[in-house]
Every structure is written in C-alpha cells, then in structure tokens.
Design a protein around this motif. Structure first.
Motif, PDB file in Angstrom:
ATOM      1  N   TYR A   9       9.288  -4.100   3.193  1.00  0.00           N
ATOM      2  CA  TYR A   9       9.264  -2.640   3.020  1.00  0.00           C
ATOM      3  C   TYR A   9       8.861  -2.280   1.594  1.00  0.00           C
ATOM      4  CZ  TYR A   9      13.567  -2.015   0.328  1.00  0.00           C
ATOM      5  OH  TYR A   9      14.509  -2.016  -0.669  1.00  0.00           O
ATOM      6  N   ARG A  10       9.293  -3.078   0.610  1.00  0.00           N
ATOM      7  CA  ARG A  10       8.947  -2.811  -0.791  1.00  0.00           C
ATOM      8  C   ARG A  10       7.457  -3.089  -1.028  1.00  0.00           C
ATOM      9  NH1 ARG A  10      10.193   0.903  -3.747  1.00  0.00           N
ATOM     10  NH2 ARG A  10       8.046   0.858  -4.348  1.00  0.00           N
ATOM     11  N   GLN A  11       6.933  -4.131  -0.371  1.00  0.00           N
ATOM     12  CA  GLN A  11       5.514  -4.436  -0.504  1.00  0.00           C
ATOM     13  C   GLN A  11       4.654  -3.322   0.098  1.00  0.00           C
ATOM     14  OE1 GLN A  11       4.370  -8.626   0.311  1.00  0.00           O
ATOM     15  NE2 GLN A  11       6.582  -8.990   0.500  1.00  0.00           N
ATOM     16  N   ILE A  12       5.116  -2.751   1.214  1.00  0.00           N
ATOM     17  CA  ILE A  12       4.409  -1.623   1.827  1.00  0.00           C
ATOM     18  C   ILE A  12       4.416  -0.434   0.870  1.00  0.00           C
ATOM     19  CG2 ILE A  12       4.480   0.086   3.696  1.00  0.00           C
ATOM     20  CD1 ILE A  12       5.717  -2.209   5.441  1.00  0.00           C
ATOM     21  N   ALA A  13       5.578  -0.125   0.332  1.00  0.00           N
ATOM     22  CA  ALA A  13       5.698   1.004  -0.602  1.00  0.00           C
ATOM     23  C   ALA A  13       4.817   0.773  -1.829  1.00  0.00           C
ATOM     24  CB  ALA A  13       7.155   1.209  -0.999  1.00  0.00           C
ATOM     25  N   ASP A  14       4.822  -0.441  -2.355  1.00  0.00           N
ATOM     26  CA  ASP A  14       3.996  -0.758  -3.518  1.00  0.00           C
ATOM     27  C   ASP A  14       2.513  -0.599  -3.193  1.00  0.00           C
ATOM     28  OD1 ASP A  14       6.253  -1.340  -5.014  1.00  0.00           O
ATOM     29  OD2 ASP A  14       6.032  -3.524  -4.828  1.00  0.00           O
ATOM     30  N   ARG A  15       2.121  -1.032  -2.015  1.00  0.00           N
ATOM     31  CA  ARG A  15       0.711  -0.931  -1.615  1.00  0.00           C
ATOM     32  C   ARG A  15       0.286   0.537  -1.513  1.00  0.00           C
ATOM     33  NH1 ARG A  15      -0.304  -4.565   2.990  1.00  0.00           N
ATOM     34  NH2 ARG A  15      -0.249  -6.068   1.308  1.00  0.00           N
ATOM     35  N   ILE A  16       1.130   1.359  -0.930  1.00  0.00           N
ATOM     36  CA  ILE A  16       0.805   2.782  -0.817  1.00  0.00           C
ATOM     37  C   ILE A  16       0.761   3.419  -2.211  1.00  0.00           C
ATOM     38  CG2 ILE A  16       1.641   5.022   0.028  1.00  0.00           C
ATOM     39  CD1 ILE A  16       2.566   3.463   2.571  1.00  0.00           C
ATOM     40  N   GLU A  17       1.701   3.060  -3.067  1.00  0.00           N
ATOM     41  CA  GLU A  17       1.672   3.568  -4.443  1.00  0.00           C
ATOM     42  C   GLU A  17       0.375   3.166  -5.140  1.00  0.00           C
ATOM     43  OE1 GLU A  17       5.186   2.230  -6.449  1.00  0.00           O
ATOM     44  OE2 GLU A  17       6.460   3.734  -5.479  1.00  0.00           O
ATOM     45  N   ASP A  18      -0.063   1.919  -4.951  1.00  0.00           N
ATOM     46  CA  ASP A  18      -1.313   1.452  -5.553  1.00  0.00           C
ATOM     47  C   ASP A  18      -2.505   2.247  -5.021  1.00  0.00           C
ATOM     48  OD1 ASP A  18       0.073  -0.448  -7.025  1.00  0.00           O
ATOM     49  OD2 ASP A  18      -0.438  -2.119  -5.693  1.00  0.00           O
ATOM     50  N   GLU A  19      -2.483   2.576  -3.733  1.00  0.00           N
ATOM     51  CA  GLU A  19      -3.570   3.365  -3.146  1.00  0.00           C
ATOM     52  C   GLU A  19      -3.582   4.783  -3.714  1.00  0.00           C
ATOM     53  OE1 GLU A  19      -3.064   3.002   1.092  1.00  0.00           O
ATOM     54  OE2 GLU A  19      -3.802   0.930   1.111  1.00  0.00           O
ATOM     55  N   VAL A  20      -2.410   5.326  -3.984  1.00  0.00           N
ATOM     56  CA  VAL A  20      -2.335   6.652  -4.600  1.00  0.00           C
ATOM     57  C   VAL A  20      -2.861   6.580  -6.037  1.00  0.00           C
ATOM     58  CG1 VAL A  20      -0.766   8.471  -5.412  1.00  0.00           C
ATOM     59  CG2 VAL A  20      -0.454   7.482  -3.122  1.00  0.00           C
ATOM     60  N   LEU A  21      -2.427   5.578  -6.787  1.00  0.00           N
ATOM     61  CA  LEU A  21      -2.876   5.433  -8.170  1.00  0.00           C
ATOM     62  C   LEU A  21      -4.380   5.229  -8.276  1.00  0.00           C
ATOM     63  CD1 LEU A  21      -0.128   3.263  -9.867  1.00  0.00           C
ATOM     64  CD2 LEU A  21      -0.923   5.506 -10.603  1.00  0.00           C
ATOM     65  N   SER A  22      -4.952   4.470  -7.358  1.00  0.00           N
ATOM     66  CA  SER A  22      -6.384   4.173  -7.415  1.00  0.00           C
ATOM     67  C   SER A  22      -7.239   5.321  -6.894  1.00  0.00           C
ATOM     68  CB  SER A  22      -6.693   2.906  -6.614  1.00  0.00           C
ATOM     69  OG  SER A  22      -6.566   3.158  -5.221  1.00  0.00           O
ATOM     70  N   GLY A  23      -6.601   6.289  -6.245  1.00  0.00           N
ATOM     71  CA  GLY A  23      -7.343   7.415  -5.700  1.00  0.00           C
ATOM     72  C   GLY A  23      -7.765   7.239  -4.252  1.00  0.00           C
ATOM     73  N   LEU A  24      -7.419   6.102  -3.644  1.00  0.00           N
ATOM     74  CA  LEU A  24      -7.730   5.910  -2.226  1.00  0.00           C
ATOM     75  C   LEU A  24      -6.973   6.911  -1.360  1.00  0.00           C
ATOM     76  CD1 LEU A  24      -7.810   2.014  -1.882  1.00  0.00           C
ATOM     77  CD2 LEU A  24      -9.744   3.588  -1.705  1.00  0.00           C
ATOM     78  N   LEU A  25      -5.775   7.270  -1.799  1.00  0.00           N
ATOM     79  CA  LEU A  25      -4.989   8.316  -1.136  1.00  0.00           C
ATOM     80  C   LEU A  25      -4.822   9.458  -2.128  1.00  0.00           C
ATOM     81  CD1 LEU A  25      -2.164   6.289   0.661  1.00  0.00           C
ATOM     82  CD2 LEU A  25      -4.024   7.541   1.749  1.00  0.00           C
ATOM     83  N   ALA A  26      -5.237  10.639  -1.741  1.00  0.00           N
ATOM     84  CA  ALA A  26      -5.173  11.804  -2.623  1.00  0.00           C
ATOM     85  C   ALA A  26      -3.986  12.691  -2.260  1.00  0.00           C
ATOM     86  CB  ALA A  26      -6.474  12.598  -2.500  1.00  0.00           C
ATOM     87  N   GLY A  27      -3.655  13.593  -3.157  1.00  0.00           N
ATOM     88  CA  GLY A  27      -2.593  14.554  -2.911  1.00  0.00           C
ATOM     89  C   GLY A  27      -2.855  15.364  -1.657  1.00  0.00           C
ATOM     90  N   ASP A  28      -1.818  15.552  -0.871  1.00  0.00           N
ATOM     91  CA  ASP A  28      -1.851  16.280   0.401  1.00  0.00           C
ATOM     92  C   ASP A  28      -2.643  15.566   1.496  1.00  0.00           C
ATOM     93  OD1 ASP A  28      -0.159  18.471  -0.244  1.00  0.00           O
ATOM     94  OD2 ASP A  28      -1.797  19.344  -1.404  1.00  0.00           O
TER      95      ASP A  28
END
Length: 119
Positions: A9-28
């Motif tokens: 679960y922590r690895q999943i959360a870290d991966r999503i955080e990394d995607e947000v930081l890199s811009g792969l996932l944007a706000g909203d």
C-alpha cells in the motif's frame, strides 16, 4: 512491480505521489478506481483502498462521492514542499555531518556539488 522494501500500500501511495510530482497526474485529474487499479496490478482491492485512503488523509487525493478519486489541486506543491524538507533532513544534514567527520570542509563540499550540478 512491487518489492519487499515496504508494504505494498505504501509503494502504491509512493508511486501515485511520484506521478503527481512528475506531472503525469495533474490537479483535479481523476485517478484509476480502486477496483481497476487492483485488477490492473493483480493485487487485493483492500490494499489499494488503504493506499488511496492514506493519500486522502495526506491531502493528495480527494473523493467526489459517486464519481471517484481525484488529485487535489495543491497536491504537487504540497508534495514538493514535504519532499524538500525531508531531503534536507534525510540527505543533506547527514552528508554534511559525514563530510565534517572525514575532514571535508564546507567550501570543498559546495564546490563539488556545484560541479556535479553543471554536468
């Protein structure tokens, strides 16, 4: 895909955080549903739910009832600030202490970092 270094679960959360930081996932932006994420990665939906709940608790994701999970508009900046703080605490402070212990003075350390930054 997942390793034994930390709970899945922590690895999943870290991966999503990394995607947000890199811009792969944007706000909203909507993220994959818990069930789709679990099916795609062949893991238990409860594990994914725990990761998503952690991200909600941390203010990275938010829920839209009946629609799904979305990236918080301020998530990228919050993550950047959080990681900057931990970088100085976890990396820079021990590095400076180690440099002092082995006789590297601060100007020499800064010069080397500057040299590496130019590469």
């Amino acid at each position: 895909m997942f390793d034994d270094r930390s709970p899945i679960y922590r690895q999943i959360a870290d991966r999503i955080e990394d995607e947000v930081l890199s811009g792969l996932l944007a706000g909203d932006e909507q993220v994959m549903s818990t069930n789709k994420y679990a099916a795609f990665h062949r893991i238990n939906p409860a594990t994914v739910n725990k990761a998503f709940q952690q991200l909600v608790d941390d203010g990275i994701l938010y829920k839209r009832r009946g629609i799904g999970m979305f990236v918080s508009p301020q998530a990228r900046e919050e993550l950047r600030e959080r990681r900057r703080k931990s970088f100085f605490t976890d990396v820079v402070e021990p590095m400076v202490a180690q440099a002092k212990a082995i006789g590297i003075d601060l100007p020499e350390l800064v010069a080397r970092i500057d040299e590496l930054g130019k590469r």
